[in-house]
Design a protein around this motif. Structure first.
Motif, PDB file in Angstrom:
ATOM      1  N   VAL A 127       0.854  -1.437   0.246  1.00 39.38           N
ATOM      2  CA  VAL A 127      -0.236  -0.155  -0.288  1.00 39.38           C
ATOM      3  C   VAL A 127       1.014   0.849  -0.344  1.00 39.38           C
ATOM      4  O   VAL A 127       1.168   2.346  -0.608  1.00 39.38           O
ATOM      5  CB  VAL A 127      -1.130  -0.258   1.282  1.00 39.38           C
ATOM      6  CG1 VAL A 127      -2.080   1.152   1.313  1.00 39.38           C
ATOM      7  CG2 VAL A 127      -1.577  -0.875   1.225  1.00 39.38           C
ATOM      8  N   LEU A 128       1.418   1.288   0.691  1.00 34.46           N
ATOM      9  CA  LEU A 128       2.716   2.366   0.690  1.00 34.46           C
ATOM     10  C   LEU A 128       3.451   2.567  -0.404  1.00 34.46           C
ATOM     11  O   LEU A 128       3.672   3.761  -1.168  1.00 34.46           O
ATOM     12  CB  LEU A 128       3.737   2.131   1.647  1.00 34.46           C
ATOM     13  CG  LEU A 128       3.345   2.720   3.055  1.00 34.46           C
ATOM     14  CD1 LEU A 128       4.957   1.893   4.127  1.00 34.46           C
ATOM     15  CD2 LEU A 128       3.420   3.953   3.555  1.00 34.46           C
ATOM     16  N   GLY A 129       3.853   1.088  -1.115  1.00 33.84           N
ATOM     17  CA  GLY A 129       3.994   1.664  -2.318  1.00 33.84           C
ATOM     18  C   GLY A 129       3.555   1.952  -3.220  1.00 33.84           C
ATOM     19  O   GLY A 129       4.149   3.287  -3.825  1.00 33.84           O
ATOM     20  N   ALA A 130       2.549   2.092  -3.507  1.00 33.76           N
ATOM     21  CA  ALA A 130       1.532   2.508  -4.615  1.00 33.76           C
ATOM     22  C   ALA A 130       1.459   3.732  -4.247  1.00 33.76           C
ATOM     23  O   ALA A 130       0.838   4.463  -4.857  1.00 33.76           O
ATOM     24  CB  ALA A 130      -0.372   1.628  -4.539  1.00 33.76           C
ATOM     25  N   ILE A 131       1.141   4.414  -2.751  1.00 31.37           N
ATOM     26  CA  ILE A 131       1.237   5.807  -1.926  1.00 31.37           C
ATOM     27  C   ILE A 131       1.991   6.576  -2.597  1.00 31.37           C
ATOM     28  O   ILE A 131       2.403   7.151  -3.114  1.00 31.37           O
ATOM     29  CB  ILE A 131       0.723   5.533  -0.815  1.00 31.37           C
ATOM     30  CG1 ILE A 131      -0.509   5.359  -0.136  1.00 31.37           C
ATOM     31  CG2 ILE A 131       0.654   7.140  -0.630  1.00 31.37           C
ATOM     32  CD1 ILE A 131      -1.286   4.991   0.811  1.00 31.37           C
ATOM     33  N   PHE A 132       3.948   6.292  -2.718  1.00 32.71           N
ATOM     34  CA  PHE A 132       4.301   6.522  -2.704  1.00 32.71           C
ATOM     35  C   PHE A 132       3.799   7.046  -4.379  1.00 32.71           C
ATOM     36  O   PHE A 132       4.729   7.800  -5.472  1.00 32.71           O
ATOM     37  CB  PHE A 132       6.063   5.966  -3.135  1.00 32.71           C
ATOM     38  CG  PHE A 132       6.340   6.135  -0.671  1.00 32.71           C
ATOM     39  CD1 PHE A 132       6.902   5.330  -0.308  1.00 32.71           C
ATOM     40  CD2 PHE A 132       5.772   7.171  -0.671  1.00 32.71           C
ATOM     41  CE1 PHE A 132       7.430   4.951   0.874  1.00 32.71           C
ATOM     42  CE2 PHE A 132       5.747   7.807   1.008  1.00 32.71           C
ATOM     43  CZ  PHE A 132       6.720   6.670   1.435  1.00 32.71           C
ATOM     44  N   ILE A 133       3.847   6.011  -5.280  1.00 29.68           N
ATOM     45  CA  ILE A 133       3.981   6.163  -6.760  1.00 29.68           C
ATOM     46  C   ILE A 133       3.344   6.898  -7.622  1.00 29.68           C
ATOM     47  O   ILE A 133       3.169   7.575  -7.576  1.00 29.68           O
ATOM     48  CB  ILE A 133       3.699   4.495  -7.084  1.00 29.68           C
ATOM     49  CG1 ILE A 133       4.711   3.344  -7.432  1.00 29.68           C
ATOM     50  CG2 ILE A 133       3.375   5.164  -8.884  1.00 29.68           C
ATOM     51  CD1 ILE A 133       4.486   2.284  -7.694  1.00 29.68           C
ATOM     52  N   MET A 134       2.391   7.027  -6.429  1.00 26.29           N
ATOM     53  CA  MET A 134       0.777   7.891  -6.866  1.00 26.29           C
ATOM     54  C   MET A 134       1.409   9.352  -6.878  1.00 26.29           C
ATOM     55  O   MET A 134       1.199  10.354  -7.258  1.00 26.29           O
ATOM     56  CB  MET A 134      -0.394   7.650  -6.359  1.00 26.29           C
ATOM     57  CG  MET A 134      -0.787   7.005  -6.805  1.00 26.29           C
ATOM     58  SD  MET A 134      -2.546   6.973  -6.421  1.00 26.29           S
ATOM     59  CE  MET A 134      -3.190   6.652  -3.967  1.00 26.29           C
ATOM     60  N   THR A 135       1.854   9.208  -5.428  1.00 23.10           N
ATOM     61  CA  THR A 135       2.593  10.901  -5.100  1.00 23.10           C
ATOM     62  C   THR A 135       3.563  11.227  -5.355  1.00 23.10           C
ATOM     63  O   THR A 135       3.624  12.513  -5.791  1.00 23.10           O
ATOM     64  CB  THR A 135       2.252  11.037  -3.077  1.00 23.10           C
ATOM     65  OG1 THR A 135       3.088  10.140  -2.891  1.00 23.10           O
ATOM     66  CG2 THR A 135       0.582  10.783  -2.496  1.00 23.10           C
ATOM     67  N   LEU A 136       4.820  10.782  -5.281  1.00 21.08           N
ATOM     68  CA  LEU A 136       6.519  11.157  -5.427  1.00 21.08           C
ATOM     69  C   LEU A 136       6.223  11.154  -7.534  1.00 21.08           C
ATOM     70  O   LEU A 136       7.249  11.596  -7.783  1.00 21.08           O
ATOM     71  CB  LEU A 136       7.244  10.520  -4.726  1.00 21.08           C
ATOM     72  CG  LEU A 136       7.236  10.790  -3.157  1.00 21.08           C
ATOM     73  CD1 LEU A 136       8.248   9.692  -1.898  1.00 21.08           C
ATOM     74  CD2 LEU A 136       7.183  12.145  -3.341  1.00 21.08           C
ATOM     75  N   ALA A 137       6.036   9.880  -7.647  1.00 16.12           N
ATOM     76  CA  ALA A 137       6.685   9.857  -8.716  1.00 16.12           C
ATOM     77  C   ALA A 137       5.087  10.338  -9.659  1.00 16.12           C
ATOM     78  O   ALA A 137       6.026  11.211 -10.715  1.00 16.12           O
ATOM     79  CB  ALA A 137       6.169   8.247  -9.100  1.00 16.12           C
ATOM     80  N   LEU A 138       3.973   9.368 -10.169  1.00 19.45           N
ATOM     81  CA  LEU A 138       3.144   9.948 -10.187  1.00 19.45           C
ATOM     82  C   LEU A 138       3.040  11.586 -10.546  1.00 19.45           C
ATOM     83  O   LEU A 138       2.966  12.713 -10.897  1.00 19.45           O
ATOM     84  CB  LEU A 138       1.560   9.490 -10.928  1.00 19.45           C
ATOM     85  CG  LEU A 138       2.307   7.977 -11.105  1.00 19.45           C
ATOM     86  CD1 LEU A 138       1.134   7.626 -11.306  1.00 19.45           C
ATOM     87  CD2 LEU A 138       2.360   8.404 -12.387  1.00 19.45           C
ATOM     88  N   GLY A 139       2.369  12.106  -9.215  1.00 19.39           N
ATOM     89  CA  GLY A 139       1.568  13.384  -8.621  1.00 19.39           C
ATOM     90  C   GLY A 139       3.160  14.224  -9.120  1.00 19.39           C
ATOM     91  O   GLY A 139       2.678  15.009  -9.427  1.00 19.39           O
ATOM     92  N   LEU A 140       4.449  14.636  -8.208  1.00 19.55           N
ATOM     93  CA  LEU A 140       5.103  15.569  -7.883  1.00 19.55           C
ATOM     94  C   LEU A 140       6.801  15.106  -9.128  1.00 19.55           C
ATOM     95  O   LEU A 140       7.143  15.938  -8.798  1.00 19.55           O
ATOM     96  CB  LEU A 140       6.135  15.354  -6.806  1.00 19.55           C
ATOM     97  CG  LEU A 140       4.368  15.491  -5.977  1.00 19.55           C
ATOM     98  CD1 LEU A 140       5.711  15.124  -4.163  1.00 19.55           C
ATOM     99  CD2 LEU A 140       4.182  17.233  -6.200  1.00 19.55           C
ATOM    100  N   GLY A 141       6.259  13.573  -9.731  1.00 22.09           N
ATOM    101  CA  GLY A 141       7.192  13.706 -10.778  1.00 22.09           C
ATOM    102  C   GLY A 141       8.641  13.972 -10.790  1.00 22.09           C
ATOM    103  O   GLY A 141       9.758  13.933 -11.359  1.00 22.09           O
ATOM    104  N   LEU A 142       9.294  13.572  -9.258  1.00 22.41           N
ATOM    105  CA  LEU A 142      10.649  13.808  -8.490  1.00 22.41           C
ATOM    106  C   LEU A 142      10.904  12.586  -9.208  1.00 22.41           C
ATOM    107  O   LEU A 142      12.059  12.933  -8.739  1.00 22.41           O
ATOM    108  CB  LEU A 142      10.220  14.497  -6.909  1.00 22.41           C
ATOM    109  CG  LEU A 142       9.314  14.777  -6.473  1.00 22.41           C
ATOM    110  CD1 LEU A 142       9.542  15.052  -5.198  1.00 22.41           C
ATOM    111  CD2 LEU A 142      10.635  16.384  -6.664  1.00 22.41           C
TER     112      LEU A 142
END
Lengths: 286, 569
Positions: A127-142
Motif C-alpha cells: 500500500v505504501l508502495g502504491a501511495i508513494f508511486i502515486m504521490t512522489l512519482a506520478l504526482g510530483l514527478g520527483l
C-alpha cells in the motif's frame, strides 16, 4: 534439507510448467532425464549437497544454460544494497525521531512521531508502495515509477521498505531513552553542569544503543528477505523476487540456492550484531 | 490530559491522511517527466552508419534509424534459443532478432520473409522455397539454404529437447526419424543451391505446412555461433538475421535491442528498442502515465477509467486476441458430465455477455465458438447454448436430476494465472446454485499444482482456463483440446463423430469448402459442449501518440516485429 523435502513433496513439476500446453512426450522425457528429475530423491539431494559444498549450484531448470551461481551473483548485491540503504534510513530516521520524541515527551512533535509510528507499523508495504508511486512519482514527478539502474530508483523502494523498521526503531529508541533519562546518573550529569545535548547523546543514547543495534540487525535481515513485494512492484531484479518466482515455477536449484544464500546472510548479520554487543557493553566481553 | 492528547492525536491523524490523499488526488494531472530514463538518448547503431545527408533516391534505406521505443515485457525470458523457446516472454524477442521462412502479416495472412517465393508440386508434397539473396546474419555472413536445413535439424535432434519441434517440423519427411534418434540428417529437406531449398512433407497433415513454417521454432540460427557458444550461446551475441540485434540483456531487469541496418527487409526506422521487464501490471500502467514507457498493457480494472479519460482514451488501442476462455467439464472425474443434457444445462446458465462486461470489463467478445475470431471456423452468428435458465432446468430434469437432486457436489477450479478466472468461477458457482440447485465449491489452486492436476486429467472435475494460439489455425484449438487422441485433451471428451468431422475438414485444401467444414465442427462442439466456451479476449494497449507504425497482431504479445515503427519524440 527442509526446502528440498518440501519442494519434493509439493505437487507441481518444473518440466510440465516449462513445456506448457504443447507437450511432446519424447522431449519432456528427455528434459526430465537431463535435469536429473528421474533420479530417486536421496540421490538428488546427495548430488546437491556435494556440489553445494564446492559452491556449485548447477544450472537453473527454467532458464536453461544459466548457472544458478550466476543468477544469485546478479540478484544478491541488488537486494543487499536495498536492504542496507533501508536499514540506514530506518536507523537514522528511527533514532532521530525516537530521541526527539523522548526528549520532548508530551509535545506536538512527540504526538506526530507516535502517529508516524502507528502508520508505519500498520500500513502494509504494497500500500505504501502504491501511495508513494502515486504521490512522489506520478504526482510530483520527483522520481521514476520503477526500474533499476539509477540512484533515483532507490528512493521509492527503500522508503516503502523502511517504514516498518523505522517505526519499530523509533518506538524502541523512545522507550529506551525515556527509561534511561529517568535514571539517577542522568540527574547527576545534569547537576555536574553538562550541556543537555551531551547528556542526551553521549550518556543516554549510548546506553540505549544495544537495543537499537538488535532491532537494526533484525531489520536488515527482514529487509533482505521481505524485499519480494517491493521488488515486484518496482521492477527490481533482486533475490527476493527471484526466490519466489523459482518456487512458482518449481525451479528447484534456484529455490535451494536462494534460501541457502539468504539464510547465510541472516546468520552473518546476527553474528555481527553479537560482536557489536561486546563492543558496546564491556560487561559482555569475555 | 490524556483525553486532550487523544483528540489532538486524532486531529493530527486526520491532517496527515488528508494531505496524503490530496497529493494522491493530484496524480492525474501529472507533469510528464521530460526525460524519464537518462539512457533514452538517440543512439546511432554501430557499424556502417551513413550520416544525415539523404541524397540517394532510396530514402528509406539511407536515412539512419533514430529514436528509442520503450516497450515492456511481462517476464524474464528463460532463453533466446528459438528451438527451445516455448513461452510468451522469449517468443516476441526471438521474432525481432531471428527470422523464419514465412511470417504472418498484420491481417493474419502468410507472407514471404526469408523465403522470397515458393512453388508447390501438384500433389502438395513438395515445396520449393527461393530464399532472399540479401539475407545475412548480424555478423555479416550470408544466410543460405544450408543454414535453414541446419537449424531445422538442430530443432529435431533429441539432444536439443525442443518442446514444439514436432508441431512445426514433424510433418517433414524424415522428421519423425530424427525425433526418435534414428537419423542424424533430415532426409526430406534438400539444399538445391545456396538460395533454393526443397522441402518434402508427408501427407496427410493436420493444418498447413506454410503456417507451421511461421513458428518461432523454425527460426534460422548460425551454426558457428551455436556450436562455439555452449549452452548459453544466445546470451551475448545470438547472431540472428532479424531486423534487430541484441545489444544488452540485464537479467530480470531489461533487454535492449538495436537496429540491424542491413536487414534484408530494409533497415528498421527506429534505432533502439528498450524492453524493461515489468511483472506488475499496475506498475506498468504507472510507468506509462509517467512517461517512462511508450506502450503498456491496460490492467482490466483500469479499463473503465481509461475509457473515460479524455487524453488516455485516445491512446487506447483494442484488438482481438487469439485466445479463448472456457470452462472445462471433465467427464472423467464427474460422472454426471457424461450426460449431454447436464453439460448443456450448465452452458445455459452462464450469462456470457455479463461476464464480458463485468468481469472482463469489456475486453473480450462473448462467444460460443471454440476458436477465436480470425481463425477459420469462427462464426459470429453461432448461437450454441445461449443464456436460458428455464431451458437449463428442463434439461437437467430430463437428465434425471430435477432441481439438482442427486447431483454430487462439484469442485470448481480456476487457473491462478489470471484474476478474471476466479471471478468467473465464483459467478458461475452462484448461477449453478441459484438456477440448478447444484452444490458447487470453488477451489483455490496454486499455479504449478494447477498445471500438474490439469495434466493428470482426472483430478479437477471442472476448471476455468484459457487457451491461446501460436498459429491462426483451427487445428491448434480443435485438435489439441478435443481430439480423442490428443495429449492435451483434458476433459475426457471422446467423441467419434467429432474426430470424423475433423478428419473430413482437414482433407480439404484451403478455400471456402474448408471454412464451411470447420464451421460445422465448431457448431458441433457448441452443441456437444465438452467445455463451455465463454469468450474470446482482446488486447488492450495504450500507445503514445508519437509512436507510429506499430503493427498489432492477434498472436504473441500483440505486436509484430518493430521494423516499421518510428518514434517522433
Amino acid at each position: 534439507m527442509i526446502v528440498f523435502t518440501i519442494g519434493y513433496i509439493a505437487p507441481g513439476d518444473p518440466v510440465q510448467i516449462m513445456m506448457g500446453d504443447y507437450k511432446d512426450p519424447v522431449a519432456e522425457a528427455n528434459l526430465r532425464h537431463d535435469l536429473g528429475l528421474d533420479l530417486p530423491p536421496w540421490e538428488r539431494y546427495g548430488r546437491f549437497l556435494w556440489s553445494a559444498v564446492r559452491l556449485d549450484f548447477g544450472e537453473s531448470y527454467v532458464n536453461r544454460g544459466r548457472s544458478v551461481g550466476g543468477i544469485i551473483e546478479d540478484a544478491f548485491p541488488v537486494s543487499a544494497s536495498i536492504a542496507l540503504l533501508t536499514t540506514a534510513i530506518a536507523v537514522a530516521g528511527g533514532v532521530l525521531l525516537g530521541v526527539v520524541s523522548a526528549v520532548h515527551r508530551g509535545s506536538v512533535l512527540d504526538r506526530l512521531a507516535r502517529l508516524l509510528v502507528l502508520l508505519g507499523v500498520s500500513v502494509p508495504v504494497f500500500v505504501l508502495g502504491a501511495i508513494f508511486i502515486m504521490t512522489l512519482a506520478l504526482g510530483l514527478g520527483l522520481v521514476p515509477v520503477a526500474g533499476w539502474g539509477q540512484p533515483s530508483n532507490f528512493v521509492l523502494p527503500c522508503l516503502a521498505l523502511a517504514a516498518r523498521p523505522l517505526a519499530f526503531i523509533t518506538r524502541m529508541t523512545r522507550s529506551s531513552m525515556i527509561q534511561t533519562l529517568a535514571q539517577e546518573y542522568i540527574r547527576t550529569a545534569r547537576a555536574k553542569g553538562l550541556t543537555e545535548r551531551s547528556v542526551v547523546l553521549t550518556h543516554a543514547l549510548k546506553n540505549s544503543a544495544i537495543n537499537i543495534v538488535t532491532v537494526a540487525g533484525l531489520s536488515f535481515g527482514v529487509a533482505l528477505t521481505g524485499s519480494f513485494v517491493v521488488e515486484t512492484i518496482f521492477n527490481i531484479p533482486g533475490i527476493g523476487r527471484q526466490a519466489i518466482l523459482a518456487v512458482l515455477k518449481r525451479d528447484y536449484p534456484v529455490m535451494q540456492a536462494t534460501v541457502l544464500t539468504m539464510t547465510a546472510c541472516f546468520v552473518l548479520v546476527n553474528l555481527i550484531v553479537d560482536l557489536l554487543y561486546a563492543y558496546l557493553n564491556p560487561r559482555l566481553r569475555y | 490530559m490524556h483525553k486532550l492528547g487523544a483528540d489532538r492525536g486524532a486531529l493530527c491523524c486526520a491532517a496527515l491522511l488528508t494531505s496524503v490523499l490530496l497529493l494522491a488526488g493530484c496524480a492525474p494531472g501529472a507533469p510528464s517527466s521530460p526525460d524519464g530514463t537518462s539512457t533514452s538518448t538517440q543512439i546511432q547503431p554501430a557499424g556502417p552508419s551513413t550520416p544525415t545527408s539523404v541524397k540517394s533516391a532510396d530514402a528509406a534505406q539511407s536515412a539512419a534509424p533514430s529514436g528509442t521505443l520503450r516497450v515492456p515485457l511481462n517476464g524474464e525470458p528463460p532463453t533466446l534459443d528459438p528451438a527451445i523457446s516455448n513461452d510468451i516472454a522469449s517468443g516476441p524477442l526471438i521474432e525481432n532478432v531471428f527470422s523464419t521462412l514465412l511470417v504472418n502479416n498484420a491481417k493474419g495472412q502468410i507472407v514471404p520473409n526469408l523465403a522470397e517465393s515458393w512453388t508447390v508440386s501438384s500433389d502438395g508434397t513438395v515445396y520449393t522455397f527461393k530464399l532472399n539473396s540479401k539475407a545475412t546474419f548480424h555478423n555479416g555472413d550470408k544466410l543460405e539454404a544450408k543454414d535453414v536445413k541446419y537449424s531445422w535439424e538442430r530443432a529435431l535432434q533429441p539432444a536439443t529437447k525442443a518442446p514444439t519441434a514436432r508441431d512445426s517440423l514433424g510433418d517433414l519427411v524424415g522428421a519423425k526419424d530424427m525425433l526418435a534418434g534414428k537419423a542424424t540428417e533430415l532426409s526430406g529437406v534438400r539444399v538445391v543451391d545456396p538460395q533454393t531449398l526443397e522441402v518434402k512433407i508427408e501427407l496427410p497433415i493436420r493444418g498447413d505446412m506454410l503456417t507451421n513454417l511461421t513458428a518461432v521454432t523454425t527460426s534460422v540460427v548460425d551454426k558457428t555461433t551455436v556450436e562455439s557458444g555452449g549452452a548459453s550461446w544466445f546470451e551475448k551475441n545470438p547472431n540472428g538475421s532479424g531486423p534487430f540485434k541484441l545489444k544488452v540483456w540485464q537479467h530480470n531487469s531489461k533487454v535492449v535491442l538495436e537496429a540491424f541496418p542491413n536487414y534484408f527487409g530494409g533497415s528498421p526506422k527506429v534505432a533502439t528498442i528498450e524492453i524493461p521487464i515489468v511483472t506488475d501490471q499496475s506498475t506498468e500502467l504507472a510507468q506509462y502515465e509517467n512517461g517512462e514507457l511508450d506502450v503498456a498493457r491496460v490492467p482490466l480494472p483500469d479499463l473503465k477509467r481509461i475509457r473515460g479519460d479524455a487524453k488516455l482514451s485516445k491512446e487506447l488501442i483494442e484488438f482481438d486476441r487469439a485466445q479463448i476462455v472456457y470452462l472445462a467439464l471433465n467427464q472423467k472425474s464427474y460422472e454426471p458430465f457424461k450426460k449431454l443434457e447436464v453439460r448443456q444445462a450448465v452452458a445455459h446458465v452462464i450469462d456470457r455477455g455479463r461476464f464480458v462486461d463485468q468481469i472482463l470489463f469489456g475486453a473480450g467478445k462473448p462467444s460460443t465458438n471454440s476458436v477465436p475470431p480470425g481463425v477459420v471456423g469462427y462464426d459470429p452468428e453461432l448461437k450454441g447454448m445461449e443464456y436460458d435458465p428455464s431451458k437449463a432446468k428442463e434439461l437437467l430434469a430430463n437428465a434425471g436430476f430435477p432441481n439438482g437432486q442427486g447431483l454430487p457436489p462439484l469442485q470448481l477450479y480456476w487457473n491462478p494465472n489470471a484474476p478474471p478466472y476466479q471471478t468467473m468461477a465464483e459467478a458461475t458457482a452462484a448461477s449453478l446454485k441459484d438456477n440448478l440447485g447444484m452444490q458447487v465449491q470453488v477451489q483455490n489452486s496454486e499455479f504449478a499444482r494447477f498445471i500438474a492436476d490439469m495434466n493428470k486429467k482426472d483430478v479437477m472435475p471442472a476448471f476455468y482456463t484459457g487457451w491461446s494460439a501460436a498459429f491462426l489455425e483451427p487445428n491448434y484449438f480443435l485438435d489439441r483440446l478435443w481430439l480423442s487422441t490428443s495429449i492435451t485433451n483434458r476433459m475426457g471428451f471422446e467423441d467419434k463423430e467429432f474426430d470424423r468431422l475433423m478428419d473430413e475438414a482437414n482433407r480439404l485444401p484451403a478455400g471456402d469448402a474448408r471454412g464451411v467444414a470447420f464451421k460445422k465442427v465448431n457448431a458441433y462442439l457448441a452443441e456437444q459442449v465438452p467445455a463451455v466456451e465463454i469468450a474470446s479476449t482482446t488486447y488492450d494497449f495504450l500507445k503514445k501518440p508519437y509512436v507510429e507504425g506499430l503493427e498489432t497482431f492477434a498472436l504473441s504479445w500483440g505486436m509484430r516485429p518493430f521494423v516499421n515503427v518510428t518514434v517522433k519524440r
